[in-house]
Every structure is written in structure tokens, then in C-alpha cells.
Write an enzyme that holds these catalytic residues in place. Structure first.
Site, PDB file in Angstrom:
ATOM      1  CE  LYS A  30       2.859  -8.189  -4.928  1.00 16.87           C
ATOM      2  NZ  LYS A  30       2.167  -8.800  -3.761  1.00 16.87           N
ATOM      3  CG  ASN A  31       3.157  -5.957  -1.357  1.00 16.92           C
ATOM      4  OD1 ASN A  31       2.352  -6.509  -2.118  1.00 16.92           O
ATOM      5  ND2 ASN A  31       4.263  -6.558  -0.941  1.00 16.92           N
ATOM      6  NE  ARG A 101      -2.737 -13.436   3.925  1.00 18.36           N
ATOM      7  CZ  ARG A 101      -2.871 -14.116   5.056  1.00 18.36           C
ATOM      8  NH1 ARG A 101      -3.024 -15.419   5.014  1.00 18.36           N
ATOM      9  NH2 ARG A 101      -2.886 -13.487   6.226  1.00 18.36           N
ATOM     10  NE  ARG A 130       1.100 -15.341   3.368  1.00 20.19           N
ATOM     11  CZ  ARG A 130       1.190 -14.681   2.214  1.00 20.19           C
ATOM     12  NH1 ARG A 130       1.369 -15.338   1.124  1.00 20.19           N
ATOM     13  NH2 ARG A 130       1.055 -13.373   2.167  1.00 20.19           N
ATOM     14  N   PRO A 131      -1.936 -18.202   7.954  1.00 21.22           N
ATOM     15  CG  PRO A 131      -1.239 -18.447  10.156  1.00 21.22           C
ATOM     16  CD  PRO A 131      -0.754 -18.454   8.758  1.00 21.22           C
ATOM     17  CB  ILE A 132      -6.886 -15.378   8.080  1.00 19.95           C
ATOM     18  CG1 ILE A 132      -7.970 -16.436   8.297  1.00 19.95           C
ATOM     19  CG2 ILE A 132      -6.289 -15.494   6.690  1.00 19.95           C
ATOM     20  CD1 ILE A 132      -9.204 -16.195   7.423  1.00 19.95           C
ATOM     21  CG  ASP A 133      -4.122 -16.009  13.983  1.00 21.54           C
ATOM     22  OD1 ASP A 133      -3.449 -16.272  12.980  1.00 21.54           O
ATOM     23  OD2 ASP A 133      -3.661 -15.430  14.983  1.00 21.54           O
ATOM     24  CG  ASP A 324       7.975  -9.245   0.064  1.00 22.37           C
ATOM     25  OD1 ASP A 324       7.154  -8.311   0.073  1.00 22.37           O
ATOM     26  OD2 ASP A 324       7.723 -10.371   0.540  1.00 22.37           O
TER      27      ASP A 324
END
Ligand code: EPZ
Length: 439
Positions: A30-31, A101, A130-133, A324
Site C-alpha cells: 500500500k505504502n 492521509r 499529522r501536521p503538514i508543515d 506500522d
């Protein structure tokens, strides 16, 4: 909730008897494949993707990409063909993007090719804020402007000439070694003008797998799989009939290995790459689990009265212990003799699931968001539990199948997001599991 999200697994546990027998075949990762779908937006010609797992997150990704106006054909099971037209929408559909995500990996290729992209703050598992900076700061470094409007992020490249690159190469240091952050910026840099250097990238094998495919189609990426990735912008790529082959899912292989260690007399895990889960293999061997390896296969076996010793685990970027696999490993530790510290260093919400394990009889104490101690062995008893995310969902399946009595696991949609037809595959090795629609 859609129908598929109202299903449950009903599992009758083995009460600690290790009776499972047989083999499982590992699907595409998947990843890796979600990022590969995003990478097709960097191509001038059509791209064929093979060994694609038929999981919910792939369906979600295909729906988002089709919603942009991109042609995605499912040619057969596991085979998809993507062809990008001259113009597409650059707005990720809000509803579905919030569902997982990984939708955020599309933003790099769209911004780099079409000069703008807008997307909602990505949703996904409850494993952390889950920030996206890393993404937003990376896009600014590559010469884009970032604006927030009504819960959406609007990113616009300063370069607007239709025939020249929209972004310019930059030197980017990742504040946190973000896997999809590094991959998304690497993809954007393929279409930027000049050289981009990404430092402090994590070493996850999926990043090198992606770069190898892009390089085979004309990209110039060096150092993928190391902490410093260097990309020379080359413009649109051409597959020229080359197909992307999704590598086996190392997290699925590790999940089944842990399941086999606690519940199987003998389990063969086929079509996997043992080298990519050496941290798990060495940890389980240290606990006394019998594991035999060959090039693409793992065999785990146990005798009835085998006792495993406990050990601490600390999650870490690759090649350390994968976050995971923390949830399934925590279930394993409930069956070992001793007391273990589980130190989840990557996500602040990824130990929340232990409360449900305690309700099943596990002896676990949560000290803070990152640390728990597990005492074992405990005989678990079946309960009704809710899956909070993909990997905890599978951990509950493992807990339920070693427990005494019946368990009902809700939100199996989460498990279907990461594991294809897991109930069918488990029944084949002797698990008493049934998928039921919630009435
Ligand atoms: C990828 O997520 C995987 N997902 C995750 O798998 C995996 O758990 C994670 O990497 C870590 O290995 C995919 O590849 C699709 P991160 P990603 O960015 O990239 C913080 C599963 O179950 N961070 O490496 O989203 C973040 O909060 C999923 O298959 C920022 O602070 O993870 C976390 O603490 C779950 N700012 C840390 O970095 C940012 O802009 C690592 O997250 C980005 C991340």
C-alpha cells in the site's frame, strides 16, 4: 456511513492453542503503490501499474485521480493504466481526500506540473495530529506561495509561463524525517528547474523503489533510500511501455509473521522480502520465535508449549522497528513472559488502542502518549472492540484469534484499507472468522 463501513468481523478465538497451518501470499505494498499512482502525474505518456493490491485506499486514490479528470483504467486484477490529459482539475475532492492521509502525495506532482493545487487538510487514522508543515514549507522553498482558505490549502507556483518549469530547485532540510514528505517533494523536484537537495529524508525502501522507477523513465534522482536525496529537474517523464511493479508489502508480511508466531503450528509467508523486516525478525528471534528465511519466503513455526521471552520495542524510521508493526507486536508481547516497554516514538496517538486490549484481559499500563508497559503472558478473552486505524485493526484480529471466546471487531473498513480480503486469507489457514454486515 457507507454500507462497507458497517461491517464487522466475528472471530472465535483459539484460546492460546497454536493450530493455524498453511500459507499466505503477500500482496503489493500500500505504502509504495499510493505514491506510484501520484507519480503517474509526472508522465507524458500512459503508465501501467502492476501487482496493485485491491484495497480500499487504492480505490480511494483512483477515485480522487479520476475526479481530477485523469483517465484510470483497471485493466485486470492488480493492473491499472493511467493517462494524464493536457489539462486537469488541480483541486483534490474534499470528502475523499479527508478519508486518507496518503492523498497528500498527489499535491507535489500536481503543483509541479500544473502550477497550482488545492487540497483539504488530509484526514486518515487517529494515530496523531499529522501536521503538514514539511509539505507546505517544502513547496515554499521550491518557489510556491501557500494560502489557507476555508479549511483548504491553496498552493500556487510563482512561475506561470506555460512552457517553462513552474517550480525552481531548492535545498530543503526536513524538520522531521517524513516518509511521504520526502517522497512528495522528490516527485515535485522532478519537474522543477535545476537541482533540489532534500536532507534528513527517512530511509524507507519505498522511497528508493519509487525513485528507481522514475529514473528508469528519465528522472535524475540520486540518494533515494539514504538521508540525502538529490534531484535534477528533467521535465515530464516517459514510461515508453515500462510498467511499475508494486513491491511486496513489508508491513503485511510482518503482520502475518507476528500472527504466525502467536497462533500457528506452521505458517509460510510467500512472495515477501525478508530483508525489509529484519528488525522485526531479529526481535522475534530474540524472544525465541522459530523463523526460517529464504529469498522470498518466511516460515514461522512453534511447538505447543513454546514459551517466548519478553523484550522492549522502540519504533524508529527504517531500518528500525516499524511504527506500522507496533500494534501487532504489542499483542505479541501480551503472550510473552516478562514485562516490556513499548516506546512509540513516531506518532503520539498510536498507543490509544491498548485500552481495548486491556478490556480483553491484557496487562498493559499506558504511561503517556508514547510509552506503555506490557506484562505477560495473559490469557485474553473475546470482546466487542472498535478498530481505530488500519494497523490497530489488524492487531485486534490477532488478539481475537488468540483469545478465549468470541470477539466482534467493528470498523473493518479500516482493516480493508490496508489488507486485501484478510478474512478470506485467514479462513484458509484455519481462523474461524466471518465478515458480517451490521444490521
Ligand atoms: C507514512 O506516513 C506511511 N504512510 C505510514 O503508514 C507510516 O506509519 C509512516 O510513513 C511512518 O513510517 C504512507 O506511506 C502512505 P511521516 P507519513 O510523515 O508519511 C510528523 C499505515 O498504517 N510530520 O513519516 O504520513 C508526523 O506527525 C500508515 O500504512 C510532521 O510533523 O508519516 C509523524 O509524527 C500510517 N509534519 C512523523 O512526522 C509533516 O509535515 C512521521 O510521519 C509530516 C509529518
Amino acid at each position: 456511513m457507507e454500507q462497507k463501513e458497517k461491517e464487522v468481523f466475528v472471530i472465535n478465538g483459539l484460546a492460546g492453542n497454536k493450530k493455524l497451518n498453511g500459507s499466505v501470499v503477500i500482496n503489493g505494498a500500500k505504502n509504495a503503490v499510493l505514491q506510484a499512482f501520484a507519480a503517474t502525474l509526472l508522465f507524458q505518456d500512459e503508465v501501467v501499474l502492476k501487482n496493485v493490491p485491491e484495497i480500499e485506499d487504492v480505490k480511494n486514490m483512483v477515485e480522487i485521480i479520476r475526479g481530477l479528470g485523469v483517465s484510470v483504467e483497471r485493466r485486470s486484477r492488480g493492473v491499472y493504466v493511467v493517462k494524464v490529459p493536457t489539462n486537469i482539475s488541480t483541486e483534490l475532492a474534499k470528502e475523499i481526500s479527508k478519508k486518507f492521509r496518503a492523498s497528500i502525495v498527489l499535491t507535489g506532482p500536481i503543483l509541479a506540473r500544473f502550477g497550482k493545487v488545492s487540497f483539504p487538510h488530509p484526514g486518515g487514522c487517529v494515530i496523531g495530529a499529522r501536521p503538514i508543515d514539511i509539505f507546505l514549507n517544502g513547496f515554499e522553498a521550491l518557489g510556491a506561495e501557500v494560502e489557507e482558505k476555508e479549511e483548504s490549502h491553496l498552493i500556487k507556483a510563482k512561475g506561470t509561463n506555460p512552457t517553462t518549469p513552474k517550480l525552481r530547485g531548492a535545498r530543503i532540510f526536513l524538520r522531521v524525517p517524513s516518509v511521504t514528505g520526502a517522497q512528495t517533494l522528490m516527485m515535485a523536484a522532478v519537474l522543477a528547474r535545476g537541482k533540489t537537495i532534500i536532507k534528513n529524508a527517512p530511509l524507507e525502501p519505498e522511497t528508493k523503489n519509487l525513485a528507481d522507477f522514475l529514473n528508469s523513465c528519465g528522472a535524475k534522482i540520486k540518494g533515494a533510500g539514504t538521508s540525502v536525496i538529490e534531484i535534477i529537474g528533467t521535465g515530464l517523464l516517459r514510461a515508453k511501455g515500462r510498467a511499475y511493479k508494486t513491491p511486496p508489502d513489508r508491513i503485511e508480511a510482518g503482520s502475518f509473521l507476528i500472527l504466525g508466531a502467536v497462533a500457528a503450528e506452521k505458517l509460510e509467508i510467500k512472495n515477501c522480502n525478508p530483508e525489509e523486516i529484519e528488525s522485526l525478525i531479529e526481535t522475534l528471534r530474540y524472544c525465541g520465535v522459530k523463523i526460517e528465511l529464504s529469498k522470498n519466503k518466511i516460515v514461522v513455526s512453534s511447538e505447543k508449549n513454546d514459551k517466548y521471552k519478553s523484550t522492549d520495542i522502540k519504533t524508529h524510521e527504517y531500518p528500525g522497528f516499524p511504527t506500522d508493526l507496533q500494534a501487532p507486536m504489542t499483542v505479541f508481547l501480551t503472550q510473552t513472559e516478562g514485562e516490556a516497554l513499548v516506546f512509540e516514538t513516531i506518532f503520539e496517538g498510536r498507543l490509544n488502542f491498548v485500552n481495548e486490549l486491556v478490556r480483553m484481559g491484557a496487562d498493559i499500563r499506558l504511561w503517556d502518549q508514547h510509552r506503555a508497559t506490557v506484562k505477560g503472558p495473559s490469557l485474553l478473552h473475546g470482546r466487542e472492540v472498535e478498530s481505530p486505524d488500519i494497523r490497530a485493526g489488524l492487531a485486534f484480529v490477532i488478539a481475537a484469534l488468540i483469545a478465549n471466546g468470541q470477539s466482534i471487531i467493528h470498523n473493518v473498513y479500516y482493516i480493508d484499507r490496508g489488507y486485501e480480503k484478510v478474512d478470506e486469507r485467514l479462513r484458509k489457514i484455519g481462523v474461524d472468522i466471518v465478515r458480517q454486515a451490521l444490521v
